[in-house]
Design a protein around this motif. Structure first.
Motif, PDB file in Angstrom:
ATOM      1  N   SER A  75       1.267   5.962   0.879  1.00 44.88           N
ATOM      2  CA  SER A  75       0.027   5.717   1.601  1.00 44.88           C
ATOM      3  C   SER A  75      -0.125   4.207   1.704  1.00 44.88           C
ATOM      4  O   SER A  75       0.565   3.454   1.026  1.00 44.88           O
ATOM      5  N   THR A  76      -1.024   3.746   2.531  1.00 44.66           N
ATOM      6  CA  THR A  76      -1.210   2.307   2.693  1.00 44.66           C
ATOM      7  C   THR A  76      -1.690   1.702   1.378  1.00 44.66           C
ATOM      8  O   THR A  76      -2.701   2.124   0.821  1.00 44.66           O
ATOM      9  N   ILE A  77      -0.943   0.730   0.903  1.00 42.54           N
ATOM     10  CA  ILE A  77      -1.262   0.064  -0.357  1.00 42.54           C
ATOM     11  C   ILE A  77      -1.887  -1.300  -0.088  1.00 42.54           C
ATOM     12  O   ILE A  77      -2.903  -1.652  -0.667  1.00 42.54           O
ATOM     13  N   ILE A  78      -1.265  -2.059   0.816  1.00 39.85           N
ATOM     14  CA  ILE A  78      -1.733  -3.415   1.106  1.00 39.85           C
ATOM     15  C   ILE A  78      -2.523  -3.381   2.413  1.00 39.85           C
ATOM     16  O   ILE A  78      -1.952  -3.394   3.498  1.00 39.85           O
ATOM     17  N   GLN A  79      -3.816  -3.317   2.266  1.00 42.50           N
ATOM     18  CA  GLN A  79      -4.706  -3.168   3.420  1.00 42.50           C
ATOM     19  C   GLN A  79      -4.622  -4.357   4.378  1.00 42.50           C
ATOM     20  O   GLN A  79      -4.668  -4.178   5.588  1.00 42.50           O
ATOM     21  N   ASP A  80      -4.501  -5.570   3.829  1.00 38.65           N
ATOM     22  CA  ASP A  80      -4.484  -6.777   4.664  1.00 38.65           C
ATOM     23  C   ASP A  80      -3.202  -6.941   5.472  1.00 38.65           C
ATOM     24  O   ASP A  80      -3.186  -7.660   6.462  1.00 38.65           O
ATOM     25  N   PRO A  82      -0.317  -4.067   6.111  1.00 34.88           N
ATOM     26  CA  PRO A  82       0.373  -2.804   5.840  1.00 34.88           C
ATOM     27  C   PRO A  82       1.899  -2.872   6.011  1.00 34.88           C
ATOM     28  O   PRO A  82       2.614  -2.074   5.404  1.00 34.88           O
ATOM     29  N   ASP A  83       2.401  -3.829   6.787  1.00 31.11           N
ATOM     30  CA  ASP A  83       3.856  -3.970   6.925  1.00 31.11           C
ATOM     31  C   ASP A  83       4.516  -4.295   5.585  1.00 31.11           C
ATOM     32  O   ASP A  83       5.687  -3.973   5.365  1.00 31.11           O
ATOM     33  N   ASP A  84       3.772  -4.923   4.680  1.00 28.55           N
ATOM     34  CA  ASP A  84       4.311  -5.248   3.364  1.00 28.55           C
ATOM     35  C   ASP A  84       4.579  -4.000   2.529  1.00 28.55           C
ATOM     36  O   ASP A  84       5.352  -4.046   1.564  1.00 28.55           O
ATOM     37  N   ASP A  85       3.957  -2.893   2.890  1.00 24.46           N
ATOM     38  CA  ASP A  85       4.207  -1.643   2.176  1.00 24.46           C
ATOM     39  C   ASP A  85       5.672  -1.230   2.269  1.00 24.46           C
ATOM     40  O   ASP A  85       6.175  -0.523   1.394  1.00 24.46           O
ATOM     41  N   ALA A  86       6.374  -1.694   3.288  1.00 24.71           N
ATOM     42  CA  ALA A  86       7.795  -1.370   3.435  1.00 24.71           C
ATOM     43  C   ALA A  86       8.604  -1.933   2.264  1.00 24.71           C
ATOM     44  O   ALA A  86       9.590  -1.322   1.836  1.00 24.71           O
ATOM     45  N   VAL A  87       8.189  -3.066   1.732  1.00 30.34           N
ATOM     46  CA  VAL A  87       8.869  -3.659   0.574  1.00 30.34           C
ATOM     47  C   VAL A  87       8.644  -2.779  -0.652  1.00 30.34           C
ATOM     48  O   VAL A  87       9.579  -2.492  -1.409  1.00 30.34           O
ATOM     49  N   LEU A  88       7.422  -2.321  -0.839  1.00 25.60           N
ATOM     50  CA  LEU A  88       7.107  -1.453  -1.974  1.00 25.60           C
ATOM     51  C   LEU A  88       7.869  -0.145  -1.867  1.00 25.60           C
ATOM     52  O   LEU A  88       8.425   0.349  -2.860  1.00 25.60           O
ATOM     53  N   SER A  89       7.908   0.408  -0.674  1.00 23.02           N
ATOM     54  CA  SER A  89       8.618   1.658  -0.433  1.00 23.02           C
ATOM     55  C   SER A  89      10.102   1.522  -0.750  1.00 23.02           C
ATOM     56  O   SER A  89      10.711   2.403  -1.355  1.00 23.02           O
ATOM     57  N   CYS A  90      10.690   0.423  -0.354  1.00 22.07           N
ATOM     58  CA  CYS A  90      12.101   0.155  -0.628  1.00 22.07           C
ATOM     59  C   CYS A  90      12.325   0.030  -2.137  1.00 22.07           C
ATOM     60  O   CYS A  90      13.277   0.605  -2.686  1.00 22.07           O
ATOM     61  N   ALA A  91      11.455  -0.693  -2.815  1.00 15.97           N
ATOM     62  CA  ALA A  91      11.599  -0.905  -4.252  1.00 15.97           C
ATOM     63  C   ALA A  91      11.520   0.412  -5.024  1.00 15.97           C
ATOM     64  O   ALA A  91      12.302   0.653  -5.944  1.00 15.97           O
ATOM     65  N   VAL A  92      10.589   1.265  -4.639  1.00 12.70           N
ATOM     66  CA  VAL A  92      10.454   2.563  -5.309  1.00 12.70           C
ATOM     67  C   VAL A  92      11.697   3.410  -5.048  1.00 12.70           C
ATOM     68  O   VAL A  92      12.266   4.005  -5.967  1.00 12.70           O
TER      69      VAL A  92
END
Length: 126
Positions: A75-80, A82-92
């Motif tokens: 789900s969206t983690i970084i509200q400001d 959201p494209d940065d969520d791709a980094v989190l998704s990759c890391a997980v």
């Protein structure tokens, strides 16, 4: 850390104990596309052209060195940003031990799902 000979200022490789940082690099197709877009921004493109580097070739070389992972859905983690969520998704997806970034939105999190988010300088100090 390398020990330097006093007179020659050349590294004494026989007696050196260099610090080694071994890291696996993981990425996704989305992150590769974003990186290529960044490389085509004027300020980066000018610098790359100065050294005769082609953005697309750099991406291909980086992709050859990295492990491409299939991102997990988040789900969206970084509200400001959201494209940065791709980094989190990759890391997980990669079961990363750390995320190394200079991005302020990511750094504000400090940790995501037990994965520390560090600057390059913080990583080296560890």
């Amino acid at each position: 850390m390398l020990k330097w000979k006093q007179k020659s200022r050349q590294p004494d490789l026989q007696n050196a104990y260099p610090m080694r940082l071994v890291a696996d690099t993981n990425t996704t197709a989305t992150l590769l596309t974003e990186l290529e877009d960044v490389f085509h921004r004027e300020k980066f493109l000018q610098r790359l052209q100065l050294v005769g580097a082609d953005p697309h070739e750099l991406i291909l070389e980086y992709a050859a060195l990295a492990t491409i992972v299939r991102p997990v859905k988040l789900s969206t983690i970084i509200q400001d940003d959201p494209d940065d969520d791709a980094v989190l998704s990759c890391a997980v997806a990669a079961n990363a031990e750390a995320i190394i970034s200079g991005d302020s939105h990511l750094l504000k999190l400090k940790v995501y799902q037990t994965i520390p988010i560090l600057t390059a300088g913080e990583l080296i100090k560890r």
